[in-house]
Design a protein around this motif. Structure first.
Motif, PDB file in Angstrom:
ATOM      1  N   ARG A 234       0.857  -1.185   0.000  1.00 60.21           N
ATOM      2  CA  ARG A 234       0.000   0.000   0.000  1.00 60.21           C
ATOM      3  C   ARG A 234       0.890   1.230   0.000  1.00 60.21           C
ATOM      4  O   ARG A 234       1.839   1.304   0.791  1.00 60.21           O
ATOM      5  N   ALA A 235       0.602   2.168  -0.914  1.00 61.62           N
ATOM      6  CA  ALA A 235       1.391   3.402  -0.946  1.00 61.62           C
ATOM      7  C   ALA A 235       1.367   4.064   0.426  1.00 61.62           C
ATOM      8  O   ALA A 235       0.318   4.125   1.069  1.00 61.62           O
ATOM      9  N   LEU A 236       2.523   4.549   0.846  1.00 65.61           N
ATOM     10  CA  LEU A 236       2.614   5.191   2.161  1.00 65.61           C
ATOM     11  C   LEU A 236       1.766   6.458   2.171  1.00 65.61           C
ATOM     12  O   LEU A 236       1.986   7.346   1.371  1.00 65.61           O
ATOM     13  N   PRO A 237       0.816   6.565   3.094  1.00 64.73           N
ATOM     14  CA  PRO A 237       0.050   7.809   3.182  1.00 64.73           C
ATOM     15  C   PRO A 237       0.973   8.930   3.657  1.00 64.73           C
ATOM     16  O   PRO A 237       1.995   8.672   4.299  1.00 64.73           O
ATOM     17  N   PHE A 238       0.579  10.159   3.339  1.00 58.64           N
ATOM     18  CA  PHE A 238       1.412  11.315   3.679  1.00 58.64           C
ATOM     19  C   PHE A 238       1.777  11.306   5.163  1.00 58.64           C
ATOM     20  O   PHE A 238       2.912  11.578   5.534  1.00 58.64           O
ATOM     21  N   ALA A 239       0.816  10.946   5.987  1.00 54.76           N
ATOM     22  CA  ALA A 239       1.022  10.990   7.449  1.00 54.76           C
ATOM     23  C   ALA A 239       2.155  10.065   7.900  1.00 54.76           C
ATOM     24  O   ALA A 239       2.783  10.309   8.920  1.00 54.76           O
ATOM     25  N   LEU A 240       2.414   8.992   7.150  1.00 51.65           N
ATOM     26  CA  LEU A 240       3.451   8.040   7.558  1.00 51.65           C
ATOM     27  C   LEU A 240       4.755   8.236   6.805  1.00 51.65           C
ATOM     28  O   LEU A 240       5.774   7.639   7.143  1.00 51.65           O
ATOM     29  N   ARG A 241       4.716   9.085   5.755  1.00 51.04           N
ATOM     30  CA  ARG A 241       5.901   9.218   4.909  1.00 51.04           C
ATOM     31  C   ARG A 241       7.060   9.833   5.671  1.00 51.04           C
ATOM     32  O   ARG A 241       8.184   9.421   5.527  1.00 51.04           O
ATOM     33  N   ALA A 242       6.764  10.829   6.497  1.00 48.55           N
ATOM     34  CA  ALA A 242       7.825  11.529   7.226  1.00 48.55           C
ATOM     35  C   ALA A 242       8.601  10.556   8.106  1.00 48.55           C
ATOM     36  O   ALA A 242       9.831  10.542   8.097  1.00 48.55           O
ATOM     37  N   THR A 243       7.906   9.699   8.836  1.00 48.82           N
ATOM     38  CA  THR A 243       8.601   8.766   9.725  1.00 48.82           C
ATOM     39  C   THR A 243       9.375   7.741   8.909  1.00 48.82           C
ATOM     40  O   THR A 243      10.453   7.322   9.294  1.00 48.82           O
ATOM     41  N   ALA A 244       8.831   7.353   7.749  1.00 50.36           N
ATOM     42  CA  ALA A 244       9.510   6.350   6.928  1.00 50.36           C
ATOM     43  C   ALA A 244      10.810   6.894   6.364  1.00 50.36           C
ATOM     44  O   ALA A 244      11.720   6.143   6.053  1.00 50.36           O
ATOM     45  N   GLU A 245      10.908   8.227   6.230  1.00 51.90           N
ATOM     46  CA  GLU A 245      12.106   8.799   5.628  1.00 51.90           C
ATOM     47  C   GLU A 245      13.192   9.095   6.653  1.00 51.90           C
ATOM     48  O   GLU A 245      14.285   9.486   6.298  1.00 51.90           O
ATOM     49  N   GLN A 246      12.886   8.897   7.909  1.00 52.06           N
ATOM     50  CA  GLN A 246      13.950   9.043   8.894  1.00 52.06           C
ATOM     51  C   GLN A 246      14.924   7.886   8.731  1.00 52.06           C
ATOM     52  O   GLN A 246      14.510   6.761   8.500  1.00 52.06           O
ATOM     53  N   PRO A 247      16.227   8.192   8.861  1.00 49.36           N
ATOM     54  CA  PRO A 247      17.237   7.168   8.567  1.00 49.36           C
ATOM     55  C   PRO A 247      17.014   5.854   9.297  1.00 49.36           C
ATOM     56  O   PRO A 247      17.290   4.803   8.763  1.00 49.36           O
ATOM     57  N   SER A 248      16.491   5.903  10.536  1.00 48.08           N
ATOM     58  CA  SER A 248      16.346   4.664  11.283  1.00 48.08           C
ATOM     59  C   SER A 248      15.373   3.700  10.612  1.00 48.08           C
ATOM     60  O   SER A 248      15.412   2.515  10.863  1.00 48.08           O
ATOM     61  N   PHE A 249      14.527   4.218   9.742  1.00 51.36           N
ATOM     62  CA  PHE A 249      13.573   3.351   9.067  1.00 51.36           C
ATOM     63  C   PHE A 249      14.089   2.883   7.708  1.00 51.36           C
ATOM     64  O   PHE A 249      13.472   2.089   7.051  1.00 51.36           O
ATOM     65  N   ILE A 250      15.199   3.445   7.281  1.00 49.00           N
ATOM     66  CA  ILE A 250      15.669   3.159   5.923  1.00 49.00           C
ATOM     67  C   ILE A 250      16.832   2.184   5.975  1.00 49.00           C
ATOM     68  O   ILE A 250      17.650   2.210   6.894  1.00 49.00           O
ATOM     69  N   HIS A 251      16.892   1.346   4.992  1.00 48.53           N
ATOM     70  CA  HIS A 251      17.995   0.434   4.818  1.00 48.53           C
ATOM     71  C   HIS A 251      19.241   1.299   4.601  1.00 48.53           C
ATOM     72  O   HIS A 251      19.385   1.935   3.573  1.00 48.53           O
ATOM     73  N   SER A 252      20.149   1.343   5.562  1.00 49.72           N
ATOM     74  CA  SER A 252      21.213   2.349   5.506  1.00 49.72           C
ATOM     75  C   SER A 252      22.131   2.188   4.297  1.00 49.72           C
ATOM     76  O   SER A 252      22.441   3.155   3.625  1.00 49.72           O
ATOM     77  N   THR A 253      22.527   0.973   3.944  1.00 45.34           N
ATOM     78  CA  THR A 253      23.436   0.818   2.798  1.00 45.34           C
ATOM     79  C   THR A 253      22.768   1.318   1.534  1.00 45.34           C
ATOM     80  O   THR A 253      23.382   1.920   0.684  1.00 45.34           O
ATOM     81  N   ARG A 254      21.484   1.054   1.452  1.00 43.29           N
ATOM     82  CA  ARG A 254      20.727   1.475   0.285  1.00 43.29           C
ATOM     83  C   ARG A 254      20.677   3.005   0.202  1.00 43.29           C
ATOM     84  O   ARG A 254      20.855   3.603  -0.845  1.00 43.29           O
TER      85      ARG A 254
END
Ligand SMILES: [Zn+2]
Ligand SMILES: [Zn+2]
Length: 260
Positions: A234-254
């Motif tokens: 499911r496409a990330l709703p705007f409300a959740l996008r900000a938290t998803a873009e914080q580094p802790s949520f992102i695959h760091s090597t990627r």
């Protein structure tokens, strides 16, 4: 025969995770996503009881407010994070069918088996089906049918005309673009065989919900009354996008790789 095809597919596949290029451990021929990327997939939980979108602070859910009444529920397994997007992309454009089985597995484990339902893959338009060679929704529906032991009704719904590519369109234009794109077979007469069967639309990704809404409208106009939709992501709703873009949520090597 299937074993031989899988062995061949495995041989032809790069021995790397489709999401991060890291090594995939294990002898499972369907293992094309590494354990780290699997663990980073974020399950869709909570939200609107009908569509799972995060509820606004006040008032009713806006995501499903204008859905036709026949479309009673939507469930997705994971949010469309970087890892999920890579999985969908490789599945769609490189034809890695093992990813369809993976996607169906996630749906089957996340969504309760809908008793007595007919699984209906969201059809591709003919031009895209010809170019791609397969419909990713059909691959997921077939795998889901095996997991849930439910029938697939691929001829219930079809595309009426070639749709313009959705990617560049604004949400309202998307809706208009797909609204007239579907045709459906009439529902069985009341009390006829299969009359009470709910339809479960199957797709790889739900973005704005416009496709599901249009498909459900076409089905509703032909007398189908109970329609649900399941998707892998499911496409990330705007409300959740900000938290998803914080580094802790992102695959760091990627993240490093894409900024290099
Ligand atoms: Zn990986
Ligand atoms: Zn909703």
């Amino acid at each position: 025969m299937i074993q031989a095809l899988r062995a061949l597919e495995r041989f032809l596949l790069p021995n790397a995770c489709v999401a991060c290029d890291g090594a995939v451990a294990g002898a499972d021929p369907d293992a094309v996503v590494c354990g780290i990327c699997r663990s980073r997939l974020r399950r869709v939980v909570g939200g609107c009881p009908r569509c799972q979108a995060p509820m606004p602070p006040v008032g009713p859910c806006r995501f499903c407010a204008e859905w036709p009444p026949e479309l009673t529920w939507a469930r997705s397994a994971v949010w469309l994070t970087d890892e999920a997007r890579e999985i969908v992309h490789h599945f769609k454009y490189q034809g890695l069918r093992a990813l369809g089985t993976l996607a169906a597995g996630y749906i089957a484990r996340t969504v309760g088996r809908p008793a007595g339902a007919l699984l209906v893959p969201v059809p591709l338009d003919r031009r895209r089906a010809r170019v791609r060679g397969f419909n990713q929704a059909q691959v997921i529906a077939d795998a889901l049918a095996a997991a849930w032991r439910l029938p697939v009704g691929a001829s219930v719904l079809w595309r009426a005309r070639a749709a313009v590519s959705q990617t560049a369109l604004a949400p309202q234009e998307r809706l208009q673009n797909v609204a007239a794109a579907f045709r459906a077979r009439p529902a069985p007469p009341p009390r006829g065989e299969g009359a009470e069967s709910p339809i479960i639309l199957v797709d790889d990704v739900v973005t704005t919900g416009a496709t599901a809404r249009a498909a459900a409208s076409a089905l509703g106009s032909q007398g189908w009354r109970r329609i649900g939709v399941v998707s892998f992501a499911r496409a990330l709703p705007f409300a959740l996008r900000a938290t998803a873009e914080q580094p802790s949520f992102i695959h760091s090597t990627r993240a490093y790789r894409t900024t290099r």
